[in-house]
Scaffold this active site. Structure first.
Site, short mmCIF file in Angstrom:
data_model
loop_
_atom_site.label_atom_id
_atom_site.label_comp_id
_atom_site.label_asym_id
_atom_site.label_seq_id
_atom_site.Cartn_x
_atom_site.Cartn_y
_atom_site.Cartn_z
N ARG A 275 0.80 -1.22 0.00
CA ARG A 275 0.00 0.00 0.00
C ARG A 275 0.84 1.28 0.00
O ARG A 275 0.56 2.21 -0.74
CB ARG A 275 -0.89 -0.01 1.25
CG ARG A 275 -1.92 1.07 1.32
CD ARG A 275 -2.60 1.07 2.70
NE ARG A 275 -2.88 -0.27 3.19
CZ ARG A 275 -4.01 -0.93 2.97
NH1 ARG A 275 -4.98 -0.36 2.31
NH2 ARG A 275 -4.19 -2.16 3.45
N CYS A 341 -25.91 -4.83 -9.11
CA CYS A 341 -27.17 -5.06 -8.41
C CYS A 341 -26.83 -5.49 -7.00
O CYS A 341 -27.00 -6.66 -6.62
CB CYS A 341 -28.00 -6.10 -9.13
SG CYS A 341 -28.48 -5.53 -10.75
C1 LIG Z 1 -0.85 -7.98 2.36
C2 LIG Z 1 0.49 -8.28 2.86
C3 LIG Z 1 1.51 -7.33 2.77
C4 LIG Z 1 1.29 -5.93 2.24
O1 LIG Z 1 0.42 -5.20 3.04
P1 LIG Z 1 0.27 -3.60 2.77
O2 LIG Z 1 -0.82 -3.20 3.72
O3 LIG Z 1 -0.15 -3.48 1.34
O4 LIG Z 1 1.57 -2.98 3.06
C5 LIG Z 1 2.77 -7.69 3.18
N1 LIG Z 1 3.03 -8.93 3.67
C6 LIG Z 1 2.09 -9.88 3.77
C7 LIG Z 1 2.46 -11.20 4.31
C8 LIG Z 1 0.79 -9.59 3.37
O5 LIG Z 1 -0.15 -10.53 3.49
#
Ligand SMILES: *Cc1c(COP(=O)(O)O)cnc(C)c1O
Length: 421
Positions: A275, A341
């Site tokens: 993210r 929907c």
């Molecule tokens: C989803 C996930 C991430 C990334 O999470 P962000 O919130 O996008 O930084 C990193 N490591 C693992 C193991 C994840 O499941």
């Protein structure tokens, strides 16, 4: 307080939309590169620091290739994610494979690529050995349980399905040591979209202390501690950007007090943010298709929750800018909807916006991670194109929109005529 700015003009966006019809996701290369650099800068004190970009956030190979050029590896959790990483040139220890409930063929693929395998459970030691053989380098995922409080998206660690308990961790590394494994890492991931830097500092401290304890007790040496992803972004204008400098510095202090003081190091710090890197650099661009007034004002877009489901499933806020009306007063409340929907299919509820007209171009912010990636085909909705605004101002299509043929591709129409009813 962040101001929600947009790195392209209304005119520029209209001309992009002339060539590529809405809806589409538009990523901005410059911002993605800057975020990757900011993260490595915050950890420049740690010589082996590496960001393993969480592929699931934005699984587009063109973006992965850019991130590879910025020195990132890939954090994969499924076979297709492993193949995506491989096809962008990331192999071997540039891949961290953090899966759960793992099928044997995924462990086999991770072994073929020489990825660092991060085990989710103590029973997976034997399962991995049987299905793919044990590698020489291995990591285990720790779940601190009640020792650490979670947050709204990830919930409480003790309720989470991931990772080893503390006791299992000691036992797991002992078993691995006795099986002749020589290289070790440790991992945890307990936050999602967390904006408090202290959270990451505390997570790192928990891991560093464990590394000291386990190394002493078992006589093994750790090469890395991976503190996971979960660094948050300011979805709401009133939220601030998290200070990576504070995270990096706090973790450095805790490193010196634990690893440094115990002469255990050097230990590489790894992260696996998704993210933080791409989230703010991706925009969902859509047009107002219909305006409807009943008990509320509804603005129906040509995009729907199949293009971005975070608002529908988490009640997540995504800022919306009406292009060309940035300076007008936001004096009208709208529910901004899609055409599914499904009454959850709303990007915003009671959102004050400038008065809308049919045809207005809307930009939905912070859609660059867990956006297009979470797309689905319910109700026959097709996933949109992904576009990339290059640093030189060019726009490239990095994924075409789905077609109805794609949607029907798994059906064997040849059997229809002879199908008895
Ligand atoms: C989803 C996930 C991430 C990334 O999470 P962000 O919130 O996008 O930084 C990193 N490591 C693992 C193991 C994840 O499941």
């Amino acid at each position: 307080m962040t101001t929600k700015t947009i790195p392209f003009s209304h005119q520029q966006l209209e001309s992009i939309a002339e060539q590529y019809p809405t809806p589409f996701h538009l990523y901005v290369e410059k911002g993605i590169r800057e975020n990757a650099r900011a993260l490595s800068r915050a950890f420049s004190w740690n010589p082996g620091f590496k960001e393993f970009f969480a592929v699931k956030a934005t699984p587009n190979p063109f973006l992965l290739k850019i991130l590879r050029a910025e020195g990132c590896g890939a954090d994969c959790s499924s076979l297709p994610e492993l193949l995506l990483a491989e096809r962008t040139g990331m192999t071997g220890e540039a891949i961290m494979f953090t899966s759960n409930d793992t099928p044997p063929e995924e462990f086999q693929e991770a072994r073929r690529l020489g990825a660092i395998i991060n085990l989710d459970d103590i029973s997976h030691i034997e399962f991995l050995e049987r299905s793919a053989g044990l590698p020489e380098f291995i990591s285990c995922r720790y779940n601190p349980g009640p020792l650490k409080s979670g947050n709204a998206i990830i919930g409480h660690p003790e309720e989470a399905k991931y990772g080893f308990t503390r006791e299992q961790l000691f036992e797991g590394y002992r078993i691995l040591r006795d099986k002749g494994i020589g290289r070790f890492g440790i991992h945890t991931m307990v936050a999602s979209n967390e904006l408090d830097p202290k959270y990451f500092v505390e997570t790192a401290r928990i891991l560093f202390e464990l590394v000291v304890e386990i190394s002493r007790k078992l006589g093994i040496r750790f090469e890395f501690a991976n503190i996971g992803g979960g660094v948050g972004i300011p979805y709401r204008p009133e939220q601030g950007v998290i200070d990576l400098g504070v995270i990096g510095e706090g973790i450095r202090e805790s490193y010196e007090a634990t690893i440094g003081a115990g002469s255990i190091g050097p230990l590489k710090v790894f992260m696996e943010c998704g993210r933080y890197i791409t989230g703010p650099c991706g925009y969902l661009v859509a047009r107002v298709r219909h305006l409807k007034k009943t008990y509320r004002n509804f603005a129906g877009l040509d995009a729907c929750m199949a293009n971005l489901m975070r608002p529908a499933i988490y009640g997540a806020y995504h800022h919306i800018t009406v292009m060309g009306k940035e300076d007008r007063p936001a004096d009208t409340l709208y529910d901004v909807t899609g055409s599914l929907c499904e009454n959850n299919d709303k990007f915003a509820i009671n959102r004050p916006l400038p008065r809308l007209d049919v045809g207005d171009l809307l930009v939905i912010h912070d859609a660059g991670a867990h956006g297009h990636a979470m797309g689905f085909n319910y109700n026959g909705k097709l996933r949109s194109a992904e576009l990339l605004l290059r640093e030189n101002g060019d726009v490239e299509m990095i994924r075409r929109p789905e077609t109805i043929e794609d949607l029907f591709a798994t059906l064997d129409w040849g059997k229809m005529a002879g199908f008895r009813t």
